[in-house]
Design an enzyme around this catalytic site. Structure first.
Site, PDB file in Angstrom:
ATOM      1  N   TYR A  96       0.842  -1.201   0.000  1.00  0.00           N
ATOM      2  CA  TYR A  96       0.000   0.000   0.000  1.00  0.00           C
ATOM      3  C   TYR A  96       0.876   1.250   0.000  1.00  0.00           C
ATOM      4  CZ  TYR A  96      -3.851  -3.138   1.077  1.00  0.00           C
ATOM      5  OH  TYR A  96      -4.777  -4.136   1.027  1.00  0.00           O
ATOM      6  N   ASN A 119     -12.646  -1.603  -4.923  1.00  0.00           N
ATOM      7  CA  ASN A 119     -12.426  -1.962  -6.322  1.00  0.00           C
ATOM      8  C   ASN A 119     -13.586  -2.837  -6.844  1.00  0.00           C
ATOM      9  OD1 ASN A 119     -11.467  -2.941  -8.774  1.00  0.00           O
ATOM     10  ND2 ASN A 119      -9.953  -4.283  -7.826  1.00  0.00           N
ATOM     11  N   CYS A 127      -6.157  -5.847  -7.404  1.00  0.00           N
ATOM     12  CA  CYS A 127      -5.964  -5.515  -5.997  1.00  0.00           C
ATOM     13  C   CYS A 127      -5.427  -6.706  -5.208  1.00  0.00           C
ATOM     14  CB  CYS A 127      -7.252  -4.979  -5.384  1.00  0.00           C
ATOM     15  SG  CYS A 127      -8.673  -6.040  -5.582  1.00  0.00           S
ATOM     16  N   HIS A 128      -5.552  -7.914  -5.762  1.00  0.00           N
ATOM     17  CA  HIS A 128      -4.995  -9.086  -5.100  1.00  0.00           C
ATOM     18  C   HIS A 128      -3.463  -9.050  -5.081  1.00  0.00           C
ATOM     19  CE1 HIS A 128      -5.190 -10.184  -9.380  1.00  0.00           C
ATOM     20  NE2 HIS A 128      -4.156 -10.968  -9.139  1.00  0.00           N
ATOM     21  N   GLU A 154      -0.642 -16.734 -10.571  1.00  0.00           N
ATOM     22  CA  GLU A 154       0.284 -15.813 -11.212  1.00  0.00           C
ATOM     23  C   GLU A 154       1.743 -16.114 -10.877  1.00  0.00           C
ATOM     24  OE1 GLU A 154      -0.845 -11.722 -10.717  1.00  0.00           O
ATOM     25  OE2 GLU A 154      -2.906 -12.109 -11.371  1.00  0.00           O
TER      26      GLU A 154
END
Length: 158
Positions: A96, A119, A127-128, A154
């Site tokens: 953040y 979001n 946002c993950h 990912e």
């Protein structure tokens, strides 16, 4: 008019909703704060087919960057945060604090976190990929199990 469709994913059912301008909502049905279907929404698999194809490709490892038109509703600051989130590359994370600094607002970590939590386009606005300063998993509207699964898909080890 909002049209929607649902698809099964490794994270559970995914709700994808569009308006005339593009994606309006992407949300995990089994998340912590799922978006309720509204009676005026219409299920339309045909209209959603190109959108669902990209999500299918993402979950199968064949897509790293979405090309879908997006039309989320939010404040100017939220849109700034969401645009910054979209710059986080596939397979990478940010804190953040890093996002706040990239926005030119180094003291705004909490405000960035709040915008992140609002979001409306999960996965598309990744946002993950936001984690704690110490590398730990932090809150996610879909819940931490879904966040872990997305990061794993990912190639991100947490």
């Amino acid at each position: 008019m909002i049209c929607f469709d649902l698809m099964d994913t490794p994270c559970g059912p995914l709700l994808v909703a569009i308006n005339r301008a593009g994606l309006a909502h992407v949300d995990f049905v089994d998340g912590l704060r799922p978006l309720p279907l509204r009676h005026e929404w219409r299920r339309d698999s045909r209209a959603l087919a190109p959108f669902m194809r990209e999500f299918h490709d993402y979950f199968n490892g064949a897509l790293r960057t979405f090309t879908l038109p997006c039309a989320p509703t939010g404040t100017t600051f939220q849109h700034e945060v969401w645009a910054q989130l979209r710059t986080i590359p596939f397979g990478q994370t940010r804190s953040y604090g890093e996002l706040a600094a990239q926005l030119g607002k180094p003291g705004a970590s909490r405000a960035v976190g709040a915008a992140n939590g609002r979001n409306p386009l999960s996965i598309i606005v990744p946002c993950h990929r936001v984690i704690g300063k110490d590398g730990s998993l932090t809150g996610y509207a879909g819940g931490l199990p879904i966040k872990r699964t997305l990061l794993h898909l990912e190639g991100i080890a947490i």
